[in-house]
Write a protein that holds these residues in place. Structure first.
Motif, PDB file in Angstrom:
ATOM      1  N   LYS A 235      54.356  10.290  36.521  1.00  0.00           N
ATOM      2  CA  LYS A 235      55.647   9.701  36.149  1.00  0.00           C
ATOM      3  C   LYS A 235      55.487   8.866  34.887  1.00  0.00           C
ATOM      4  CE  LYS A 235      57.235   6.084  38.034  1.00  0.00           C
ATOM      5  NZ  LYS A 235      57.902   5.160  38.946  1.00  0.00           N
ATOM      6  N   GLY A 236      56.619   8.662  34.223  1.00  0.00           N
ATOM      7  CA  GLY A 236      56.628   7.813  33.053  1.00  0.00           C
ATOM      8  C   GLY A 236      56.511   6.354  33.431  1.00  0.00           C
ATOM      9  N   LEU A 237      55.895   5.550  32.557  1.00  0.00           N
ATOM     10  CA  LEU A 237      55.696   4.139  32.832  1.00  0.00           C
ATOM     11  C   LEU A 237      56.757   3.251  32.198  1.00  0.00           C
ATOM     12  CD1 LEU A 237      51.801   3.929  32.512  1.00  0.00           C
ATOM     13  CD2 LEU A 237      53.199   4.281  34.566  1.00  0.00           C
ATOM     14  N   HIS A 238      57.664   3.868  31.428  1.00  0.00           N
ATOM     15  CA  HIS A 238      58.782   3.111  30.843  1.00  0.00           C
ATOM     16  C   HIS A 238      59.874   4.092  30.441  1.00  0.00           C
ATOM     17  CE1 HIS A 238      57.178   4.431  26.969  1.00  0.00           C
ATOM     18  NE2 HIS A 238      56.003   4.024  27.408  1.00  0.00           N
ATOM     19  N   ALA A 239      60.980   3.575  29.948  1.00  0.00           N
ATOM     20  CA  ALA A 239      62.185   4.383  29.743  1.00  0.00           C
ATOM     21  C   ALA A 239      62.016   5.485  28.709  1.00  0.00           C
ATOM     22  CB  ALA A 239      63.355   3.478  29.346  1.00  0.00           C
ATOM     23  N   SER A 240      61.188   5.288  27.696  1.00  0.00           N
ATOM     24  CA  SER A 240      61.068   6.292  26.636  1.00  0.00           C
ATOM     25  C   SER A 240      60.211   7.487  27.039  1.00  0.00           C
ATOM     26  CB  SER A 240      60.495   5.657  25.359  1.00  0.00           C
ATOM     27  OG  SER A 240      59.192   5.161  25.590  1.00  0.00           O
ATOM     28  N   ALA A 241      59.481   7.386  28.153  1.00  0.00           N
ATOM     29  CA  ALA A 241      58.630   8.476  28.634  1.00  0.00           C
ATOM     30  C   ALA A 241      59.415   9.384  29.571  1.00  0.00           C
ATOM     31  CB  ALA A 241      57.407   7.916  29.345  1.00  0.00           C
ATOM     32  N   PRO A 242      58.955  10.619  29.803  1.00  0.00           N
ATOM     33  CA  PRO A 242      59.607  11.490  30.796  1.00  0.00           C
ATOM     34  C   PRO A 242      59.656  10.820  32.165  1.00  0.00           C
ATOM     35  CG  PRO A 242      58.077  12.747  29.455  1.00  0.00           C
ATOM     36  CD  PRO A 242      57.871  11.307  29.097  1.00  0.00           C
ATOM     37  N   ASP A 243      60.676  11.189  32.973  1.00  0.00           N
ATOM     38  CA  ASP A 243      60.849  10.561  34.285  1.00  0.00           C
ATOM     39  C   ASP A 243      59.677  10.892  35.209  1.00  0.00           C
ATOM     40  OD1 ASP A 243      63.264   9.700  33.295  1.00  0.00           O
ATOM     41  OD2 ASP A 243      64.395  11.347  34.177  1.00  0.00           O
ATOM     42  N   PHE A 244      59.381  12.188  35.383  1.00  0.00           N
ATOM     43  CA  PHE A 244      58.275  12.592  36.242  1.00  0.00           C
ATOM     44  C   PHE A 244      57.915  14.043  35.954  1.00  0.00           C
ATOM     45  CE2 PHE A 244      61.971  13.914  38.688  1.00  0.00           C
ATOM     46  CZ  PHE A 244      61.595  15.155  39.177  1.00  0.00           C
ATOM     47  N   PHE A 245      56.744  14.479  36.451  1.00  0.00           N
ATOM     48  CA  PHE A 245      56.358  15.877  36.357  1.00  0.00           C
ATOM     49  C   PHE A 245      55.489  16.246  37.548  1.00  0.00           C
ATOM     50  CE2 PHE A 245      52.800  13.792  34.215  1.00  0.00           C
ATOM     51  CZ  PHE A 245      51.696  14.481  34.719  1.00  0.00           C
ATOM     52  N   VAL A 246      55.445  17.536  37.871  1.00  0.00           N
ATOM     53  CA  VAL A 246      54.542  18.078  38.890  1.00  0.00           C
ATOM     54  C   VAL A 246      53.941  19.358  38.332  1.00  0.00           C
ATOM     55  CG1 VAL A 246      55.723  17.079  40.881  1.00  0.00           C
ATOM     56  CG2 VAL A 246      56.418  19.320  40.026  1.00  0.00           C
ATOM     57  N   THR A 247      52.728  19.656  38.752  1.00  0.00           N
ATOM     58  CA  THR A 247      52.076  20.883  38.305  1.00  0.00           C
ATOM     59  C   THR A 247      51.115  21.369  39.379  1.00  0.00           C
ATOM     60  OG1 THR A 247      50.735  21.896  36.542  1.00  0.00           O
ATOM     61  CG2 THR A 247      50.215  19.629  37.130  1.00  0.00           C
ATOM     62  N   THR A 248      50.936  22.652  39.462  1.00  0.00           N
ATOM     63  CA  THR A 248      49.957  23.243  40.371  1.00  0.00           C
ATOM     64  C   THR A 248      49.442  24.526  39.757  1.00  0.00           C
ATOM     65  OG1 THR A 248      49.553  23.981  42.641  1.00  0.00           O
ATOM     66  CG2 THR A 248      51.681  24.551  41.682  1.00  0.00           C
ATOM     67  N   GLY A 249      48.205  24.893  40.101  1.00  0.00           N
ATOM     68  CA  GLY A 249      47.666  26.096  39.457  1.00  0.00           C
ATOM     69  C   GLY A 249      46.345  26.545  40.048  1.00  0.00           C
ATOM     70  N   VAL A 250      45.780  27.550  39.385  1.00  0.00           N
ATOM     71  CA  VAL A 250      44.522  28.143  39.810  1.00  0.00           C
ATOM     72  C   VAL A 250      43.685  28.405  38.572  1.00  0.00           C
ATOM     73  CG1 VAL A 250      45.568  30.449  39.788  1.00  0.00           C
ATOM     74  CG2 VAL A 250      43.453  30.082  41.048  1.00  0.00           C
ATOM     75  N   SER A 251      42.377  28.202  38.675  1.00  0.00           N
ATOM     76  CA  SER A 251      41.448  28.477  37.576  1.00  0.00           C
ATOM     77  C   SER A 251      40.350  29.402  38.083  1.00  0.00           C
ATOM     78  CB  SER A 251      40.844  27.182  37.040  1.00  0.00           C
ATOM     79  OG  SER A 251      41.846  26.310  36.564  1.00  0.00           O
ATOM     80  N   TYR A 252      39.973  30.372  37.236  1.00  0.00           N
ATOM     81  CA  TYR A 252      39.017  31.387  37.674  1.00  0.00           C
ATOM     82  C   TYR A 252      38.066  31.723  36.534  1.00  0.00           C
ATOM     83  CZ  TYR A 252      37.274  35.888  39.418  1.00  0.00           C
ATOM     84  OH  TYR A 252      36.483  36.916  39.836  1.00  0.00           O
ATOM     85  N   ARG A 253      36.784  31.725  36.830  1.00  0.00           N
ATOM     86  CA  ARG A 253      35.768  32.116  35.836  1.00  0.00           C
ATOM     87  C   ARG A 253      35.220  33.469  36.237  1.00  0.00           C
ATOM     88  NH1 ARG A 253      30.969  28.046  34.974  1.00  0.00           N
ATOM     89  NH2 ARG A 253      32.615  26.912  33.856  1.00  0.00           N
ATOM     90  N   LEU A 254      35.318  34.452  35.317  1.00  0.00           N
ATOM     91  CA  LEU A 254      34.804  35.789  35.620  1.00  0.00           C
ATOM     92  C   LEU A 254      33.294  35.733  35.734  1.00  0.00           C
ATOM     93  CD1 LEU A 254      37.694  36.516  34.597  1.00  0.00           C
ATOM     94  CD2 LEU A 254      36.703  38.598  33.679  1.00  0.00           C
ATOM     95  N   PRO A 255      32.749  36.263  36.813  1.00  0.00           N
ATOM     96  CA  PRO A 255      31.290  36.271  36.975  1.00  0.00           C
ATOM     97  C   PRO A 255      30.606  37.069  35.861  1.00  0.00           C
ATOM     98  CG  PRO A 255      32.398  36.842  39.027  1.00  0.00           C
ATOM     99  CD  PRO A 255      33.420  36.888  37.945  1.00  0.00           C
ATOM    100  N   ARG A 256      29.426  36.589  35.454  1.00  0.00           N
ATOM    101  CA  ARG A 256      28.664  37.316  34.432  1.00  0.00           C
ATOM    102  C   ARG A 256      27.886  38.461  35.066  1.00  0.00           C
ATOM    103  NH1 ARG A 256      25.811  32.637  30.911  1.00  0.00           N
ATOM    104  NH2 ARG A 256      25.550  31.684  32.935  1.00  0.00           N
TER     105      ARG A 256
END
Length: 256
Positions: A235-256
């Motif tokens: 979330k933003g810490l004051h009025a000029s910052a965005p109100d809030f955000f959420v994110t989710t995801g996945v990360s994958y490293r291809l095996p060598r």
């Protein structure tokens, strides 16, 4: 339909690498979901995909603006022990609410960059890396810049203990031709062998505008040595910052 294809692609990657993942030995390290880029590089000769969904709500001049990005996709390629190539983009849409809705959607700018290892951690001297990248005028007209917008970033990490790390970035970029300075500071801790949590503060200031400061918390779960799931909210810490955000995801490293 786009989300279905995206999830199917991720599932295919998981199935193709699940058997060899346990034998790979090197656990994945990512630059998502926090705003602090890691000072580590992907190993030489490997490819890593970090993808997710991002939602943000902001209020600007009385207007409520909702932004979705799905999927955000960062591809990292280890070229040398000290050099990594990076490609970043996303599908985006933004809805402005003011009695009626106006939706804008399309492809976010293509972002190209390189990360360079500077030195390893030694005593109180942090591990350090250098990142230079640029958002190119490629993508949907609604989102792409008129000219390339470069960013320079210094990344540092101090290992406080074997399970606690302090990471921080200093940034200098150019947005719409104006210089912008920024910082990030993240403290992360490993609760279990596969579960890590972090807390972070970050901010930026463009010339002639008010500074924007935000804070977030997140959880990382190592499903396999080369497969990580994550979720975060801030979330933003004051009025000029965005109100809030959420994110989710996945990360994958291809095996060598």
């Amino acid at each position: 339909m786009k989300q279905t294809l995206y999830l199917g692609f991720i599932l295919l990657l998981i199935l193709s690498g699940a058997t060899t993942a346990f034998a790979q030995g090197e656990e994945i390290e990512t630059d998502r979901p926090d705003q602090t880029e890691s000072s580590s590089l992907v190993p030489k000769g490997t490819l890593q995909l970090e993808a997710g969904y991002f939602f943000q709500k902001a209020t600007e001049q009385g207007l409520s603006i909702r932004t979705h990005a799905y999927p955000t996709a960062l591809v990292r390629v280890g070229v040398l022990d000290w050099l990594e190539l990076r490609v970043l983009s996303a599908l985006r849409d933004s809805v402005t609410e003011n009695g009626k809705e106006r939706e804008v959607s399309g492809l976010a700018p293509l972002n190209l960059g390189v990360k360079v290892k500077l030195w390893e951690e030694q005593g109180w001297r942090p591990e350090a890396a250098f990142l230079v990248r640029a958002a190119l005028p490629v993508g949907s007209r609604s989102f792409r810049p008129d000219n390339p917008e470069p960013e320079i970033r210094l990344m540092f990490t101090n290992g406080i203990t074997e399970k606690i790390d302090l990471a921080y970035n200093l940034t200098h970029s150019w947005v719409e031709g104006e210089p912008q300075k920024g910082y990030t500071l993240s403290l992360s801790g490993e609760l279990l062998d596969k579960l890590t949590v972090y807390g972070e503060v970050f901010g930026s200031k463009r010339k002639g505008e008010k500074a924007e400061h935000q804070a977030d918390i997140g959880v990382l779960y190592l499903l396999l040595p080369n497969l990580q799931l994550d979720v975060a909210a801030g979330k933003g810490l004051h009025a000029s910052a965005p109100d809030f955000f959420v994110t989710t995801g996945v990360s994958y490293r291809l095996p060598r």
